[in-house]
Scaffold this active site. Sequence first.
Site, PDB file in Angstrom:
ATOM      1  N   SER A  76     -11.773   8.561  -2.028  1.00  0.00           N
ATOM      2  CA  SER A  76     -10.997   8.908  -0.466  1.00  0.00           C
ATOM      3  C   SER A  76      -9.815   9.900  -0.653  1.00  0.00           C
ATOM      4  O   SER A  76     -10.051  10.976  -1.079  1.00  0.00           O
ATOM      5  CB  SER A  76     -10.746   7.767   0.145  1.00  0.00           C
ATOM      6  OG  SER A  76     -10.416   7.736   1.376  1.00  0.00           O
TER       7      SER A  76
ATOM      8  N   HIS B 165     -17.697   4.053   4.571  1.00  0.00           N
ATOM      9  CA  HIS B 165     -16.672   4.738   3.746  1.00  0.00           C
ATOM     10  C   HIS B 165     -16.651   3.711   2.143  1.00  0.00           C
ATOM     11  O   HIS B 165     -16.259   4.584   1.472  1.00  0.00           O
ATOM     12  CB  HIS B 165     -15.521   4.606   4.299  1.00  0.00           C
ATOM     13  CG  HIS B 165     -14.522   5.363   3.712  1.00  0.00           C
ATOM     14  ND1 HIS B 165     -14.526   6.898   3.356  1.00  0.00           N
ATOM     15  CD2 HIS B 165     -13.029   5.216   3.366  1.00  0.00           C
ATOM     16  CE1 HIS B 165     -13.479   7.229   2.540  1.00  0.00           C
ATOM     17  NE2 HIS B 165     -12.537   6.199   2.674  1.00  0.00           N
TER      18      HIS B 165
END
Length: 707
Positions: free
Chosen positions: A565, A680
């Site tokens: 991320s 995610h």
Amino acid sequence: MLKKLLSAAALFALIFPVTAGAEQDAEDPFLWLEEVEGESALNWVKAQNTRSLAELEADPRFDDMYQEALAVLTSDARLPLGDIHGSYVYNFWVDETHVRGIWRRSTLEAYASGEPNWETVLDFDKLAADEGENWIHGDIVCLNPEYRHCMIEMSYGGKDAAVWREFDTRTKTFVEGGFYLPEAKSFLDWADKDTLLVGTDTGEGSLTDSGYPRTIRILKRGQTLTDAPVWFEGEASDVWVYPVVEHDDDETYLFAGRGKSFFETEMFFTKALDGEKEKLNIPLNADYSGVFHGRKTNPLAIYRLREDFDAGERTYFSGSLVGVDLETGALTEILRSSDKQPIQSVGIGEDEIFIQYLDDVSGKAARLRPGGSKGGWQKKQIKLPENGVINLVSVGDDEAVFTYESMNSPTALYFVSDRNKAEKIDQMPAFFDAEGVVVEQRFATSKDGTKVPYYVMGKEDVLESGNAPTIQYGYGGFLVPILPVYYEDPSRPQHGALAGSMWVKRGGVLVLSNIRGGSEYGPGWHQGALKENRQKAFDDFIAISEDLIERGITSPEKLGAIGRSNGGLLMGAMLTQRPDLYAALDIGVPLLDMKRYNKLLAGASWMGEYGNPDLDDEWAYISQYSPYQKIVADQPYPKVLFYTSTKDDRVHPGHARKAAAKLDDLGYEFYYYENIEGGHGGTANQDQLAHRTALEYVYFAKMLMGD
């Protein structure tokens, strides 16, 4: 001849033309890979998956590593961490039998004794099978204090966008004809058993530019969303708006949060749905923790400040814990905190507040009670083990649950009663043999002279011998501290249990980097890497890498790095700024194209962290590090591993796709893995997580240990 001249990405563009609607840009020939489920893009993904998996899964170490990861991630011996609600503790549990997980509960009395008596409330595996849907669990929001009426969040494949359905914990069934929200990125809370405050997608004008709710509606039972009146409204330029409702016996406190940026929030308060909302006198950079209803105070909205606040009569300092009197609006200081001892989490009981904080990155805990000298607050330390990580799990009326762990010490569960005695009620077994494994905290000096801490984990004889295969982990953003945990977040393969069993026991070394951008030293540590200062986080990481090499722990030929991320952005910067330092880079669900990040999915919500690339003065500093634009020919790039998820609706998979395609076009080798589901987190269940974790460690073994 054509195949020899064209890269794989360019060849796919010819064979599988970009479908209608995909953007084209002469300056970005790989823009077509941003079409998440476009035919051409998915064909490219499948080809990369086939090529990379064939090599990584064929490694003779892969099967053993997969089984090791699966054993850790699905072990029944993991601690059942739960939330206290009245006389029950609720826990979400995943194992080999319950791949999607079960939501279950035990009586508080049995849980505190170390012998919980679990009963299943909702089985997500059975639900998915019965309904023929790929349900992945999300949040659960229940109406206190009874905790019977609940809204259950479920997504298709693990996306942020999800469906919400009403559930009854007494009958253990979904409520027929009950509250229902269709798939969207939604926020909600219970005003009462027949009323929800809801922020969701209700059509044109209901979302911000970041794709989150812009309005909050009062949804009555049996009412449609479009008929529900608007209760609060923000601006399209806001990140989001969201409701918070606190219940205390007969009192209800209703809040509307307006996120002006990712870190800046205005809070509005009222005691009635039809009452006038008052803006709370609190700075924008503050974290809301709940309402304290102590007998010796008026109700207080509790906040942790992330900036100094001049309230006129006095200044309240960044890092402090303060309360806003909901009757008078006055502020009171509960605890002043320093950068050396930043508060990390807050739990609110009936008559006291529990806090967990850091002391030079080591965990501490305390309880705060009104009634100290001069009308202040008393702080009483909670006696938990030293020199490790302490996590505040849950708070009841006047009791709390904590965990303690370190990278080579399995997580232990502690129950703290109103007598302030911390009793160990359970402990996770060791997932690897820690005999001879040491964990040391060290400090590197960054480019601007700042001392940056980091942790080293490895076998003592390996560290003494030096030049060991080493994986350095980093994140450096969004106030997220990187702590030396044994088993905390299973999506992070760097925690002690997985790293110990899959890497350290094979002679590898693991390093955790406490670079700026996190909150290890309070809000200032985060602000030190914001926007135009982002390079300082990169410099910190590089300084640790150089310190590891200078100390002889490793060498550039045996040093790898990992981040996901925002940490994936960090890895992209390492690739383009200092490829000479690393033999392997694991780049997970990354941000890489910082020119377009604010136009992709939730990217606009992060401009408070990175800046706005559409403004010339802000692109001027973003452009200095944006990895996608910095990838060029004739560099000593290592053979990197990218991973992402097609279903990631937070960080667009196009970042990883385009960077990989650009490397390919320039003739560099790389590995690429894109899970078709998983959001995610990159995975949708523990089996997928074990598979991806094995791919990551096999990659590092190949690159740093050899075949």
